[in-house]
Design an enzyme around this catalytic site. Structure first.
Site, PDB file in Angstrom:
ATOM      1  N   GLY A  62      41.454  46.730  33.632  1.00  0.00           N
ATOM      2  CA  GLY A  62      42.626  46.160  32.979  1.00  0.00           C
ATOM      3  C   GLY A  62      42.380  45.152  31.867  1.00  0.00           C
ATOM      4  O   GLY A  62      41.591  45.380  30.945  1.00  0.00           O
ATOM      5  N   TYR A  64      52.880  35.621  44.385  1.00  0.00           N
ATOM      6  CA  TYR A  64      52.128  35.785  43.130  1.00  0.00           C
ATOM      7  C   TYR A  64      52.560  34.719  42.118  1.00  0.00           C
ATOM      8  O   TYR A  64      51.723  34.040  41.503  1.00  0.00           O
ATOM      9  CB  TYR A  64      52.378  37.187  42.579  1.00  0.00           C
ATOM     10  CG  TYR A  64      51.759  37.463  41.233  1.00  0.00           C
ATOM     11  CD1 TYR A  64      50.425  37.836  41.124  1.00  0.00           C
ATOM     12  CD2 TYR A  64      52.512  37.364  40.057  1.00  0.00           C
ATOM     13  CE1 TYR A  64      49.853  38.093  39.883  1.00  0.00           C
ATOM     14  CE2 TYR A  64      51.954  37.621  38.820  1.00  0.00           C
ATOM     15  CZ  TYR A  64      50.626  37.983  38.735  1.00  0.00           C
ATOM     16  OH  TYR A  64      50.059  38.234  37.502  1.00  0.00           O
ATOM     17  N   LYS A 120      50.411  31.625  40.358  1.00  0.00           N
ATOM     18  CA  LYS A 120      50.269  31.460  38.909  1.00  0.00           C
ATOM     19  C   LYS A 120      50.841  30.119  38.441  1.00  0.00           C
ATOM     20  O   LYS A 120      50.348  29.530  37.480  1.00  0.00           O
ATOM     21  CB  LYS A 120      50.933  32.632  38.176  1.00  0.00           C
ATOM     22  CG  LYS A 120      50.258  33.978  38.443  1.00  0.00           C
ATOM     23  CD  LYS A 120      48.809  33.970  37.982  1.00  0.00           C
ATOM     24  CE  LYS A 120      48.172  35.343  38.022  1.00  0.00           C
ATOM     25  NZ  LYS A 120      46.802  35.347  37.488  1.00  0.00           N
ATOM     26  N   VAL A 156      51.889  44.281  31.317  1.00  0.00           N
ATOM     27  CA  VAL A 156      51.016  45.253  30.646  1.00  0.00           C
ATOM     28  C   VAL A 156      50.662  46.265  31.729  1.00  0.00           C
ATOM     29  O   VAL A 156      50.356  45.875  32.865  1.00  0.00           O
ATOM     30  CB  VAL A 156      49.699  44.585  30.176  1.00  0.00           C
ATOM     31  CG1 VAL A 156      48.828  45.588  29.415  1.00  0.00           C
ATOM     32  CG2 VAL A 156      49.976  43.353  29.333  1.00  0.00           C
ATOM     33  N   THR A 192      48.451  48.192  33.937  1.00  0.00           N
ATOM     34  CA  THR A 192      47.043  48.194  34.344  1.00  0.00           C
ATOM     35  C   THR A 192      46.999  48.729  35.779  1.00  0.00           C
ATOM     36  O   THR A 192      48.035  49.054  36.360  1.00  0.00           O
ATOM     37  CB  THR A 192      46.444  46.769  34.336  1.00  0.00           C
ATOM     38  OG1 THR A 192      47.116  46.003  35.349  1.00  0.00           O
ATOM     39  CG2 THR A 192      46.580  46.088  32.992  1.00  0.00           C
TER      40      THR A 192
HETATM   41  N1  LIG Z   1      48.997  43.469  34.062  1.00  0.00           N
HETATM   42  C1  LIG Z   1      49.990  42.611  33.937  1.00  0.00           C
HETATM   43  O1  LIG Z   1      51.151  42.982  33.714  1.00  0.00           O
HETATM   44  C2  LIG Z   1      49.724  41.128  34.050  1.00  0.00           C
HETATM   45  C3  LIG Z   1      50.738  40.264  33.641  1.00  0.00           C
HETATM   46  C4  LIG Z   1      50.523  38.895  33.746  1.00  0.00           C
HETATM   47  C5  LIG Z   1      49.326  38.415  34.224  1.00  0.00           C
HETATM   48  N2  LIG Z   1      48.365  39.293  34.616  1.00  0.00           N
HETATM   49  C6  LIG Z   1      47.122  38.717  35.127  1.00  0.00           C
HETATM   50  O2  LIG Z   1      46.033  39.231  34.396  1.00  0.00           O
HETATM   51  C7  LIG Z   1      44.870  39.238  35.197  1.00  0.00           C
HETATM   52  C8  LIG Z   1      44.231  40.627  35.150  1.00  0.00           C
HETATM   53  O3  LIG Z   1      45.135  41.540  35.733  1.00  0.00           O
HETATM   54  P1  LIG Z   1      45.114  43.109  35.410  1.00  0.00           P
HETATM   55  O4  LIG Z   1      46.498  43.481  35.081  1.00  0.00           O
HETATM   56  O5  LIG Z   1      44.031  43.420  34.468  1.00  0.00           O
HETATM   57  O6  LIG Z   1      44.796  43.679  36.871  1.00  0.00           O
HETATM   58  P2  LIG Z   1      43.753  44.805  37.361  1.00  0.00           P
HETATM   59  O7  LIG Z   1      43.678  45.913  36.406  1.00  0.00           O
HETATM   60  O8  LIG Z   1      44.167  45.083  38.763  1.00  0.00           O
HETATM   61  O9  LIG Z   1      42.370  44.013  37.348  1.00  0.00           O
HETATM   62  C9  LIG Z   1      42.159  42.933  38.227  1.00  0.00           C
HETATM   63  C10 LIG Z   1      40.733  42.483  38.074  1.00  0.00           C
HETATM   64  O10 LIG Z   1      40.521  41.368  38.954  1.00  0.00           O
HETATM   65  C11 LIG Z   1      39.336  41.613  39.702  1.00  0.00           C
HETATM   66  N3  LIG Z   1      39.411  40.953  41.009  1.00  0.00           N
HETATM   67  C12 LIG Z   1      40.362  41.037  41.953  1.00  0.00           C
HETATM   68  N4  LIG Z   1      40.025  40.311  43.027  1.00  0.00           N
HETATM   69  C13 LIG Z   1      38.815  39.757  42.745  1.00  0.00           C
HETATM   70  C14 LIG Z   1      37.939  38.904  43.467  1.00  0.00           C
HETATM   71  N5  LIG Z   1      38.215  38.484  44.719  1.00  0.00           N
HETATM   72  N6  LIG Z   1      36.789  38.528  42.870  1.00  0.00           N
HETATM   73  C15 LIG Z   1      36.482  38.939  41.619  1.00  0.00           C
HETATM   74  N7  LIG Z   1      37.265  39.746  40.897  1.00  0.00           N
HETATM   75  C16 LIG Z   1      38.422  40.154  41.463  1.00  0.00           C
HETATM   76  C17 LIG Z   1      39.239  43.126  39.828  1.00  0.00           C
HETATM   77  O11 LIG Z   1      37.887  43.522  39.965  1.00  0.00           O
HETATM   78  P3  LIG Z   1      37.157  43.996  41.306  1.00  0.00           P
HETATM   79  O12 LIG Z   1      38.184  44.684  42.145  1.00  0.00           O
HETATM   80  O13 LIG Z   1      36.075  44.883  40.814  1.00  0.00           O
HETATM   81  O14 LIG Z   1      36.648  42.728  41.910  1.00  0.00           O
HETATM   82  C18 LIG Z   1      39.738  43.562  38.454  1.00  0.00           C
HETATM   83  O15 LIG Z   1      38.678  43.548  37.529  1.00  0.00           O
HETATM   84  C19 LIG Z   1      45.308  38.825  36.605  1.00  0.00           C
HETATM   85  O16 LIG Z   1      45.046  37.463  36.817  1.00  0.00           O
HETATM   86  C20 LIG Z   1      46.799  39.078  36.560  1.00  0.00           C
HETATM   87  O17 LIG Z   1      47.501  38.281  37.487  1.00  0.00           O
HETATM   88  C21 LIG Z   1      48.527  40.628  34.540  1.00  0.00           C
END
Ligand SMILES: NC(=O)c1ccc[n+]([C@@H]2O[C@H](COP(=O)([O-])OP(=O)(O)OC[C@H]3O[C@@H](n4cnc5c(N)ncnc54)[C@H](OP(=O)(O)O)[C@@H]3O)[C@@H](O)[C@H]2O)c1
Length: 255
Positions: free
Chosen positions: A20, A159, A163, A192, A194
């Site tokens: 993501g 969640y 945050k 986004v 992901t």
């Molecule tokens: N997508 C959205 O709409 C959105 C919106 C606002 C904020 N965010 C924030 O953006 C960030 C990235 O989210 P994303 O959308 O890219 O989600 P994603 O595609 O599910 O990716 C999450 C990432 O976090 C890693 N992760 C989860 N638990 C972990 C742990 N205990 N130790 C180390 N790594 C860990 C996962 O890697 P592994 O499983 O390989 O460890 C993965 O690389 C998050 O903080 C999320 O809250 C996302």
């Protein structure tokens, strides 16, 4: 907008880089010239990403870190610094979500969300800050929070709380580490697609939800590049304690 090499030779560590936003951030920062440590739990994916970045002329090194494990964070930062030297910036991005309503989140799930998003980001930033202070040359910490930390949204209670904690942590660290020339800022993305949520946005209900947004679209990871480069590059020495809502106006229609 930003010089192509605005991070030339700088060491940046990105957590949650196996998927993501984190994977996109790592590629973006590598294109800006940074030496990237890509961190997460899934080692195979990190290895593939580091190889891809190297194949396109960048520098990248994979390090396995579970952000809920303080010992793994210490070992991971040691390994990262052994490969590329002291950190110029941390992109504190690893996170998990659970879209269930309040009465459906049990204690174990609440603990998992808090342990990863709030405590995990705290531990990563705390140890990074400790090392930056000891080195005496400042640095940049960028916490990836969420619009869910700024407004209450149905199905994102725990969640959103995690945050909101990250947003407060950002301001507290910016204050305490101001004298150490460490800038700490937060980016609050809107939705986004992901691995965190694509099962929903690919569904009829997800498409209906997006149609309620003013701009009737999801964001793209690319939309976050400007605040990411602004905060990691240290383009302004005065930029600290800022919370960037970057949500394509989604926040006006959420709840
Ligand atoms: N997508 C959205 O709409 C959105 C919106 C606002 C904020 N965010 C924030 O953006 C960030 C990235 O989210 P994303 O959308 O890219 O989600 P994603 O595609 O599910 O990716 C999450 C990432 O976090 C890693 N992760 C989860 N638990 C972990 C742990 N205990 N130790 C180390 N790594 C860990 C996962 O890697 P592994 O499983 O390989 O460890 C993965 O690389 C998050 O903080 C999320 O809250 C996302």
């Amino acid at each position: 907008m930003f010089a192509k090499d605005c991070l030339s030779g700088r060491h940046v560590l990105v957590t949650g880089a196996s998927a993501g936003l984190g994977r996109h951030f790592a590629r973006t920062l590598a294109r800006a010239g940074a030496k990237i440590t890509v961190a997460a739990r899934r080692k195979d994916r990190l290895g593939a990403l580091a190889a891809e970045i190297r194949a396109s002329g960048g520098e990248a090194h994979p390090v396995q870190i579970d952000v809920t494990d303080a010992a793994a964070i210490l070992a991971g930062l040691d390994a990262a610094e052994a490969a590329f030297g002291p950190l110029h910036a941390l992109v504190n991005n690893a996170g998990v979500a659970d879209p269930r309503r309040i009465l459906d989140i049990d204690e174990a799930e609440y603990d998992r969300i808090m342990a990863t998003n709030a405590k995990g980001m705290w531990l990563m930033a705390q140890e990074t800050g400790r090392r930056m202070i000891a080195r005496g040359q400042g640095g940049q910490i960028v916490n990836i929070a969420s619009m869910g930390g700024l407004i209450a949204t149905r199905g994102l209670s725990a969640y959103g709380m995690s945050k909101a904690a990250v947003i407060h942590m950002t301001k507290a660290m910016a204050l305490e580490w101001a004298r150490d020339a460490i800038n700490v800022n937060a980016i609050c993305p809107g939705y986004v697609s992901t691995e965190m949520n694509d099962y929903f946005f690919d569904s009829e209900a997800g498409r209906k939800f997006v149609s309620t947004f003013i701009r009737k679209r999801l964001m793209r990871a690319e939309d976050l590049e400007a605040p990411l480069l602004l905060c990691t590059s240290g383009a302004s020495r005065a930029l600290t304690g800022a919370v960037f809502a970057c949500d394509d106006a989604q926040g006006y229609t959420l709840y």
